[in-house]
Design a protein around this motif. Sequence first.
Motif, mmCIF file in Angstrom:
data_model
loop_
_atom_site.group_PDB
_atom_site.id
_atom_site.type_symbol
_atom_site.label_atom_id
_atom_site.label_comp_id
_atom_site.label_asym_id
_atom_site.label_seq_id
_atom_site.Cartn_x
_atom_site.Cartn_y
_atom_site.Cartn_z
ATOM 1 N N GLY A 84 -5.429 8.488 -1.212
ATOM 2 C CA GLY A 84 -3.919 7.984 -1.765
ATOM 3 C C GLY A 84 -4.260 7.475 -3.045
ATOM 4 O O GLY A 84 -3.749 7.372 -4.177
ATOM 5 N N ALA A 132 -2.944 8.207 -7.197
ATOM 6 C CA ALA A 132 -2.573 6.997 -8.076
ATOM 7 C C ALA A 132 -3.080 7.016 -9.252
ATOM 8 O O ALA A 132 -2.429 6.929 -10.396
ATOM 9 N N PHE A 152 -0.087 3.731 -2.865
ATOM 10 C CA PHE A 152 -0.715 5.074 -2.395
ATOM 11 C C PHE A 152 -1.458 5.103 -1.338
ATOM 12 O O PHE A 152 -1.434 5.751 -0.283
ATOM 13 N N THR A 193 6.397 5.476 -7.511
ATOM 14 C CA THR A 193 5.963 6.033 -8.958
ATOM 15 C C THR A 193 6.786 5.243 -10.154
ATOM 16 O O THR A 193 7.806 5.396 -10.144
ATOM 17 N N LEU A 229 3.280 12.674 -5.128
ATOM 18 C CA LEU A 229 2.998 11.622 -4.022
ATOM 19 C C LEU A 229 4.019 12.172 -2.605
ATOM 20 O O LEU A 229 3.194 12.173 -1.794
#
Length: 320
Positions: A146, A150, A189, A232, A243
């Motif tokens: 994650g 990002a 994230f 986002t 994502l």
Amino acid sequence: MLKSARRSKQSKSKDPEGRMPLGEHLRELRNRLMKAVLAIVVVTIVAAFYQKQIFDFLLRPLLDSVGCPDGAKLTASGRPCAIIKTDTLLSPFTIALKVALMSGVLVATPVWLYQLWAFVAPGLHSHERKYAYAFVAVGAPLFVGGAWVAYAIIPQTAEIMLGFSPVNVQNQIELDAYLDLVTRMVIVFGVAFELPLFLVGLNMAGVFPGKRMLGWWRGMVIGLTGFAAIATPGGDPLSMLLLAGPLCVLYFIAVGISLANDARRRRGDPDAGLDDDEASDLDLTPEGVGDIEPVSASGALPEQATTEQDRRMNGYDDIT
């Protein structure tokens, strides 16, 4: 002297189940915290010597996408560009300390997580420790994945956000605000990628079966897409899909693992095919090895007994 030495050795020996007085628990917690803080401090000091390289790593996505070449107001592709600035004289120093501390906490994560685990583990059963090891082993790569997503969407996000600025306006981005944005994105994230681990944990705890989780797929896809649009910063379709796509894939993987776990439970449960209001068959066979003798009529109720001997064997006489 020998007795006192033996008592001290016995008091220092740890209980195999992790039981100890409250004072010992507090003393162990203090030692664990001191080791964790020491590891963070050591890594922070080392990161302070490499703070310029860390700055370059964090600023590279932004400068490569919207950096102003030689003071120009447009990038090589004709898009509005931006420059990084600081407000006060002490800002570079305080930001360097913040970056070093953030790096220390992140890099020293295995150390302070181990100290936390070493404090909690003695109170867990063997199967609970096994599940905890598996969850930690899977959760760490998910969080790193994650964080990487990002970091990867920063260029697209910067280009879209700065695309709204007029052509004759020079965009100046504060370094402190940019680092805070990157930190928030990495945390959000990274935690979002822990969703499948959370769902599998609920399934193993017996809270939700996999079949019910599969029935949520329409709502989950819409919810994950909406979360991606909010999480986002740019809100552009590309960043949102970067994502939402992995989150949906991880959700279906978690559902598949939950369905497999439910099937494993049903194979080991003899009453799995029964309804909630249906009683299971009771095994009334007496325990023992060899031939089973039939139960005699002496086990009958008093009113069903036919002879005086049966009544007395059941603990009843004529008076009762």
